[in-house]
Write an enzyme that holds these catalytic residues in place. Structure first.
Site, PDB file in Angstrom:
ATOM      1  N   SER A 115       0.590  -1.341  -0.306  1.00 25.26           N
ATOM      2  CA  SER A 115       0.501  -0.259  -0.171  1.00 25.26           C
ATOM      3  C   SER A 115       0.946   1.299   0.386  1.00 25.26           C
ATOM      4  O   SER A 115       2.126   1.855  -0.919  1.00 25.26           O
ATOM      5  CB  SER A 115      -1.079   0.168   1.045  1.00 25.26           C
ATOM      6  OG  SER A 115      -1.726   1.026   0.928  1.00 25.26           O
ATOM      7  N   ASP A 148      -9.284  -5.484  -4.319  1.00 28.21           N
ATOM      8  CA  ASP A 148      -9.116  -4.082  -3.479  1.00 28.21           C
ATOM      9  C   ASP A 148      -9.703  -3.366  -3.207  1.00 28.21           C
ATOM     10  O   ASP A 148      -9.955  -3.001  -4.743  1.00 28.21           O
ATOM     11  CB  ASP A 148      -7.741  -4.305  -3.712  1.00 28.21           C
ATOM     12  CG  ASP A 148      -7.355  -3.145  -3.028  1.00 28.21           C
ATOM     13  OD1 ASP A 148      -7.533  -2.493  -2.262  1.00 28.21           O
ATOM     14  OD2 ASP A 148      -5.959  -3.607  -2.200  1.00 28.21           O
ATOM     15  N   HIS A 194      -7.358  -6.122   0.102  1.00 29.13           N
ATOM     16  CA  HIS A 194      -6.332  -5.359   0.781  1.00 29.13           C
ATOM     17  C   HIS A 194      -5.166  -5.427   0.837  1.00 29.13           C
ATOM     18  O   HIS A 194      -3.924  -5.107   1.227  1.00 29.13           O
ATOM     19  CB  HIS A 194      -6.687  -4.046   0.706  1.00 29.13           C
ATOM     20  CG  HIS A 194      -5.552  -2.580   0.589  1.00 29.13           C
ATOM     21  ND1 HIS A 194      -4.987  -2.218  -0.134  1.00 29.13           N
ATOM     22  CD2 HIS A 194      -5.098  -1.979   1.772  1.00 29.13           C
ATOM     23  CE1 HIS A 194      -3.771  -1.387   0.105  1.00 29.13           C
ATOM     24  NE2 HIS A 194      -4.688  -0.900   1.486  1.00 29.13           N
TER      25      HIS A 194
END
Length: 246
Positions: free
Chosen positions: A72, A197, A225
């Site tokens: 991320s 995601d 995610h």
């Protein structure tokens, strides 16, 4: 070396740190400034400073020929490190649901989150941070896992400073240099991205694959995610196979 995503800490990679050392891998997890057990200064949450922090650790530990892995926002920091520090010490790059080349929608890149969604995160961080973190946790996984695991992720977020949480979110709004950074990466790169995601949409992984010339995109069909947990066995196999050049 693992770089965690917002707003967690290196502990997000617990299920890698449980297994990879058994296979002979040294695993280094950094808590970025403002998060986890790291110091929580009031400034320094842009990608340049955060990538410089990574370089400080690389130099302090005298690391060479290591795989740099980022999830991320940690993936975005890893990309900036590769460009800003000329891939120093890195032999391979691994990106997991990376927040790049842009977490938010732009006129020339429609695949991110609406800008207002990030503004709302910042506003809610200063108003009711636990509520904001709960909302983020609700979209973290593709499928419901367990309430205790959700609570654990929530507690990791609470360990961060509120100002660091908000300042990093502000960086998402203004950072556009990652588009150019992708083209400066020359090492072999693995891109793991969950097709479900809701934070960093799958199209971001596709854009990374297009922008990094020596990259491979591996879609994870049952992940949101958090592919490092949602499909942890496959994740660990893909990562170790990549490191070993298989």
């Amino acid at each position: 070396m693992f770089l965690h995503g917002w707003p967690g800490s290196h502990k997000l990679f617990e299920y890698q740190f449980n297994q990879l050392p058994k296979m002979g891998y040294r695993c280094i997890g950094i808590d970025q400034r403002g998060f986890g057990d790291s110091d929580k200064p009031f400034e320094g949450y842009d990608y340049d400073r955060l990538s410089d922090d990574v370089r400080e650790v690389v130099d302090a530990l005298k690391l060479k020929n290591f795989t740099l892995a980022g999830h991320s926002t940690g993936g975005a920091i890893a990309i900036r490190y590769m460009a800003r520090h000329n891939e120093y010490g890195v032999s391979k790059l691994a990106l997991f649901a990376a927040a790049a080349p842009s977490l938010i929608q732009r006129p020339y890149f429609p695949y991110g989150l609406p800008k207002q969604a990030v503004i709302d995160i910042i506003k809610e961080t200063y108003n009711d941070r636990p509520k904001m973190l709960r909302g983020f946790g609700d979209i973290f996984f593709f499928q419901y896992t367990t309430e205790p695991l959700s609570d654990w992720i929530f507690q990791l977020g609470l360990q961060a400073s509120s100002w660091g949480t908000a300042a990093t979110s502000t960086t998402w709004l203004g950072e556009e240099g990652l588009f150019a950074d992708l083209g400066k990466i020359s090492v072999t790169t693995l891109i793991i991205h969950g097709i479900h995601d809701k934070v960093c949409l799958f199209q971001l992984g596709q854009a990374q694959n297009q922008g990094i010339k020596n990259s491979k995109l591996v879609p994870f069909e049952f992940s949101g995610h958090a592919s490092f947990y949602e499909e942890k066995d496959r994740f660990n196999i893909e990562l170790t196979s990549f490191i070993e050049g298989k």
